[in-house]
Design a protein around this motif. Structure first.
Motif, mmCIF file in Angstrom:
data_model
loop_
_atom_site.group_PDB
_atom_site.id
_atom_site.type_symbol
_atom_site.label_atom_id
_atom_site.label_comp_id
_atom_site.label_asym_id
_atom_site.label_seq_id
_atom_site.Cartn_x
_atom_site.Cartn_y
_atom_site.Cartn_z
ATOM 1 N N CYS A 56 45.532 53.519 47.639
ATOM 2 C CA CYS A 56 44.586 54.181 47.373
ATOM 3 C C CYS A 56 43.265 53.911 48.358
ATOM 4 C CB CYS A 56 44.147 54.010 45.951
ATOM 5 S SG CYS A 56 45.536 54.571 44.967
ATOM 6 N N SER A 57 42.401 54.719 48.523
ATOM 7 C CA SER A 57 41.119 54.372 49.290
ATOM 8 C C SER A 57 40.223 53.510 48.442
ATOM 9 C CB SER A 57 40.444 55.537 49.777
ATOM 10 O OG SER A 57 40.030 56.523 48.599
ATOM 11 N N GLY A 58 39.442 52.754 48.928
ATOM 12 C CA GLY A 58 38.606 51.920 47.871
ATOM 13 C C GLY A 58 38.302 50.577 48.455
ATOM 14 N N VAL A 59 37.590 49.706 47.704
ATOM 15 C CA VAL A 59 37.145 48.585 48.130
ATOM 16 C C VAL A 59 37.942 47.200 47.531
ATOM 17 C CG1 VAL A 59 35.055 49.420 48.689
ATOM 18 C CG2 VAL A 59 35.350 48.420 46.387
ATOM 19 N N THR A 60 39.034 47.885 46.604
ATOM 20 C CA THR A 60 39.861 46.893 45.968
ATOM 21 C C THR A 60 40.546 45.981 46.957
ATOM 22 O OG1 THR A 60 41.541 48.346 45.567
ATOM 23 C CG2 THR A 60 40.108 48.372 44.010
ATOM 24 N N LEU A 61 40.813 44.817 46.545
ATOM 25 C CA LEU A 61 41.636 43.911 47.363
ATOM 26 C C LEU A 61 43.056 44.515 47.527
ATOM 27 C CD1 LEU A 61 40.420 40.433 45.815
ATOM 28 C CD2 LEU A 61 39.497 41.604 47.698
ATOM 29 N N PRO A 62 43.740 44.021 48.579
ATOM 30 C CA PRO A 62 45.141 44.760 48.877
ATOM 31 C C PRO A 62 46.078 44.454 47.785
ATOM 32 C CG PRO A 62 44.396 43.117 50.719
ATOM 33 C CD PRO A 62 43.355 43.208 49.686
ATOM 34 N N GLY A 68 39.454 36.406 42.959
ATOM 35 C CA GLY A 68 39.161 35.197 42.611
ATOM 36 C C GLY A 68 39.527 34.299 43.729
ATOM 37 N N GLN A 69 40.351 34.531 44.610
ATOM 38 C CA GLN A 69 40.852 33.929 45.815
ATOM 39 C C GLN A 69 40.560 34.490 47.118
ATOM 40 O OE1 GLN A 69 44.921 32.342 45.001
ATOM 41 N NE2 GLN A 69 45.061 34.052 43.948
ATOM 42 N N GLU A 70 39.456 35.346 46.962
ATOM 43 C CA GLU A 70 39.087 36.100 48.253
ATOM 44 C C GLU A 70 38.895 35.319 49.595
ATOM 45 O OE1 GLU A 70 37.626 36.528 45.447
ATOM 46 O OE2 GLU A 70 37.402 38.780 44.899
ATOM 47 N N LYS A 71 38.585 33.881 49.409
ATOM 48 C CA LYS A 71 38.156 32.923 50.513
ATOM 49 C C LYS A 71 39.547 32.657 51.144
ATOM 50 C CE LYS A 71 33.731 32.152 50.074
ATOM 51 N NZ LYS A 71 33.379 33.560 50.216
ATOM 52 N N GLU A 72 40.717 33.010 50.504
ATOM 53 C CA GLU A 72 41.926 32.795 51.070
ATOM 54 C C GLU A 72 42.542 34.125 51.922
ATOM 55 O OE1 GLU A 72 44.799 30.180 48.788
ATOM 56 O OE2 GLU A 72 42.681 29.886 47.480
ATOM 57 N N ILE A 73 41.973 35.156 51.643
ATOM 58 C CA ILE A 73 42.386 36.400 52.443
ATOM 59 C C ILE A 73 41.965 35.892 53.786
ATOM 60 C CG2 ILE A 73 42.137 38.665 52.600
ATOM 61 C CD1 ILE A 73 41.336 38.847 49.790
ATOM 62 N N PRO A 74 42.894 36.307 54.830
ATOM 63 C CA PRO A 74 42.434 36.077 56.148
ATOM 64 C C PRO A 74 41.410 37.140 56.498
ATOM 65 C CG PRO A 74 44.854 36.904 56.309
ATOM 66 C CD PRO A 74 44.378 36.592 54.862
ATOM 67 N N HIS A 288 31.441 41.105 55.407
ATOM 68 C CA HIS A 288 32.872 41.161 55.405
ATOM 69 C C HIS A 288 33.278 39.865 54.830
ATOM 70 C CE1 HIS A 288 33.303 45.306 57.036
ATOM 71 N NE2 HIS A 288 32.200 45.261 57.202
ATOM 72 N N TYR A 289 32.957 39.097 55.620
ATOM 73 C CA TYR A 289 33.486 37.530 55.543
ATOM 74 C C TYR A 289 33.267 36.806 54.145
ATOM 75 C CZ TYR A 289 34.939 32.858 56.947
ATOM 76 O OH TYR A 289 35.405 31.658 56.870
ATOM 77 N N GLU A 290 31.839 36.935 53.637
ATOM 78 C CA GLU A 290 31.633 36.355 52.411
ATOM 79 C C GLU A 290 31.625 37.571 51.147
ATOM 80 O OE1 GLU A 290 27.584 35.222 53.210
ATOM 81 O OE2 GLU A 290 28.318 33.740 54.416
ATOM 82 N N GLY A 291 32.147 38.626 51.524
ATOM 83 C CA GLY A 291 32.625 39.573 50.327
ATOM 84 C C GLY A 291 33.982 39.585 50.346
ATOM 85 N N ASN A 292 34.710 41.065 50.243
ATOM 86 C CA ASN A 292 36.039 41.283 50.001
ATOM 87 C C ASN A 292 37.127 41.044 50.830
ATOM 88 O OD1 ASN A 292 35.568 43.625 51.650
ATOM 89 N ND2 ASN A 292 36.145 45.003 49.968
ATOM 90 N N ARG A 293 36.581 40.584 52.135
ATOM 91 C CA ARG A 293 37.316 40.257 53.373
ATOM 92 C C ARG A 293 37.849 41.729 53.781
ATOM 93 N NH1 ARG A 293 38.539 34.250 54.321
ATOM 94 N NH2 ARG A 293 36.384 33.557 53.885
ATOM 95 N N ALA A 294 37.287 42.878 53.866
ATOM 96 C CA ALA A 294 37.690 43.888 54.484
ATOM 97 C C ALA A 294 37.706 43.840 55.795
ATOM 98 C CB ALA A 294 37.118 45.294 53.932
ATOM 99 N N PRO A 295 38.869 44.109 56.742
ATOM 100 C CA PRO A 295 38.556 44.069 58.159
ATOM 101 C C PRO A 295 37.406 44.326 58.699
ATOM 102 C CG PRO A 295 40.770 45.038 57.647
ATOM 103 C CD PRO A 295 40.181 45.091 56.251
ATOM 104 N N PHE A 296 36.754 43.670 59.474
ATOM 105 C CA PHE A 296 35.478 43.805 60.316
ATOM 106 C C PHE A 296 35.836 44.377 61.607
ATOM 107 C CE2 PHE A 296 32.019 41.810 62.890
ATOM 108 C CZ PHE A 296 30.909 42.435 62.190
ATOM 109 N N GLY A 297 34.960 45.735 61.769
ATOM 110 C CA GLY A 297 35.277 46.252 63.124
ATOM 111 C C GLY A 297 34.049 46.329 64.296
ATOM 112 N N MET A 298 34.412 46.158 65.308
ATOM 113 C CA MET A 298 33.286 45.956 66.285
ATOM 114 C C MET A 298 33.794 46.964 67.263
ATOM 115 S SD MET A 298 33.137 41.659 66.909
ATOM 116 C CE MET A 298 31.446 41.924 67.661
#
Ligand SMILES: *[C@@H]1O[C@H](CO)[C@@H](O)[C@H](O)[C@H]1NC(C)=O
Ligand SMILES: [Zn+2]
Length: 397
Positions: A56-62, A68-74, A288-298
């Motif tokens: 589904c579209s959205g900001v939820t983690l995969p 609670g473990q966002e810091k371990e999501i690449p 992104h990095y300090e948030g939900n780790r959604a891919p960061f586009g450049m």
């Protein structure tokens, strides 16, 4: 010297800058639906839409258990360049990616959304063999947003399908490796764009900016169900296209707080010095990095590097800095999507991708563009076409 393509680019950037501020617009799509099989998408329920083929579209983690473990999501970073690859920007791409390695020891890579005119296909072949993703941005690039907004399925299928033929013949790119598209001017045409992409066997689009879902940021999702993404440059699709991915273009924020869908569409970037530019990129990255780790586009055009004397150095410094992080991966969009389909904590992949080893005998061709009679130089692999390749004659026979 200002060439025509410089002016075209300036025009394009203006369009991007303006459209990225514009309110969602209701545009009537007057094209007839060619394929009667399309069905209207229903609203998405996570219970009916599961990875690897539906999200589904959205900001939820995969995965919800990652909470609670966002810091371990690449953290994925997807660098993309649009438009023609030529001798000049190829040299910059080489300088940027040379010796850049991800934490798993695999080479860092980017995605190139190619348009045909002025592209040097021997350089495309070199990018391909170096492990970058070759993706589609149309043959003609069109002459403005109207063409793309009104484009029917057949037009889009031709623009992108003919480009697959060109890439296969003149750059030795395996067409099965080509997965993604970006529409010129980011101008999609509702269902038509996605129906054409599906028919061509593509698996994702990355043309659709979001301003609303940047903090927290939107993760990629599929079009099985109705998207909740804000529609900045409509018409947006509302048919169900099962298994087809949208990589939303999560906008950056410039110094005046405006959203920009591409870096070069930011109207108020910092002063032209390395530290300020790098700090600004870092601020956008940290959402992104300090948030939900959604891919960061450049997302940008190489011409951006000519906008300030320190832009290239700052960009390079920033991405080099990213490669010192233990959990940041610079990959193509399609590689990132492989991860999103099968997300894990920690190291994202078991193996490095296998690089293609295609051979390319460089040929310099001087061929005539049939529509205007102009001569065009064209660098290709192996064999020159008879005339300049174009829509309806992609092999230039
Ligand atoms: C997209 O397709 C669906 C299903 O056929 C249809 O209901 C909808 O009106 C279409 N949207 C556009 C913009 O054509
Ligand atoms: Zn473009």
């Amino acid at each position: 010297m200002k060439s025509i393509s410089t002016w075209l680019l300036i025009g394009l950037l203006l369009v991007l800058a303006i459209t990225s501020q514009a309110k969602p617009k209701k545009t009537k799509n007057k094209q007839k639906q060619i394929d009667g099989e399309l069905v209207k998408a229903e609203s998405c329920k996570a219970a009916n839409c599961k990875l690897p083929d539906c999200r589904c579209s959205g900001v939820t983690l995969p995965r919800s258990k990652f909470a609670g473990q966002e810091k371990e999501i690449p953290q994925f970073v997807t660098i993309t360049f649009d438009d023609a690859v030529n001798v000049v920007n190829y040299a910059q791409y080489e300088l940027l990616f040379n010796d850049l390695t991800n934490p798993d020891g695999c080479p860092a890579s980017g995605t190139f959304f190619l348009s045909h005119e002025y592209t040097d296909y021997t350089r495309v072949n070199a990018l391909y063999n170096a492990g970058h993703e070759i993706a589609l941005h149309s043959v003609s690039h069109g002459d403005g947003t109207d063409y793309w907004r009104k484009a029917d399925v057949a037009t889009i299928e031709k623009e992108f399908g003919n480009q697959l033929d060109i890439l296969e013949t003149f750059a030795k790119v395996d067409r099965k490796s080509v997965r993604g598209m970006r529409l010129p001017f980011l101008q999609i045409s509702g269902n038509n764009t996605f129906e054409a992409a599906r028919r061509l066997g593509l698996t994702y689009d990355s043309s659709w900016p979001t301003q609303q879902f940047k903090d927290p940021a939107m993760w990629p999702y599929t079009l099985d169900y109705l998207s909740e993404q804000d529609c900045q440059i409509g018409p947006c699709p509302d048919a169900s296209i099962p298994g087809f991915w949208v990589n939303p273009m999560v906008t950056w924020t410039d110094l005046e707080g405006y959203s920009c869908s591409m870096i070069d569409a930011c109207v108020y970037p910092p002063e032209d010095n390395i530290d300020d530019l790098v700090d600004w990129m870092m601020e956008n990255f940290n959402r992104h990095y300090e948030g939900n780790r959604a891919p960061f586009g450049m997302y940008l055009h190489a011409a951006w590097f000519a906008r300030g004397r320190n832009y290239f150095a700052a960009f390079r410094k920033f991405i080099h800095k990213l490669t010192t992080y233990p959990d940041v991966y610079l990959t193509s969009i399609s590689r990132m999507l492989e991860y999103v389909k099968k997300p894990v904590l920690g190291k994202p992949f078991k193996k490095c991708p296998i690089l293609p080893t295609t051979e390319c005998q460089a040929r310099q061709c001087n061929v005539r563009k049939v529509s205007t009679g102009e001569e065009r130089y064209m660098s290709v692999c192996d064999k020159c076409p008879t005339v300049y390749p174009w829509l309806d004659n992609p092999l230039g026979q």
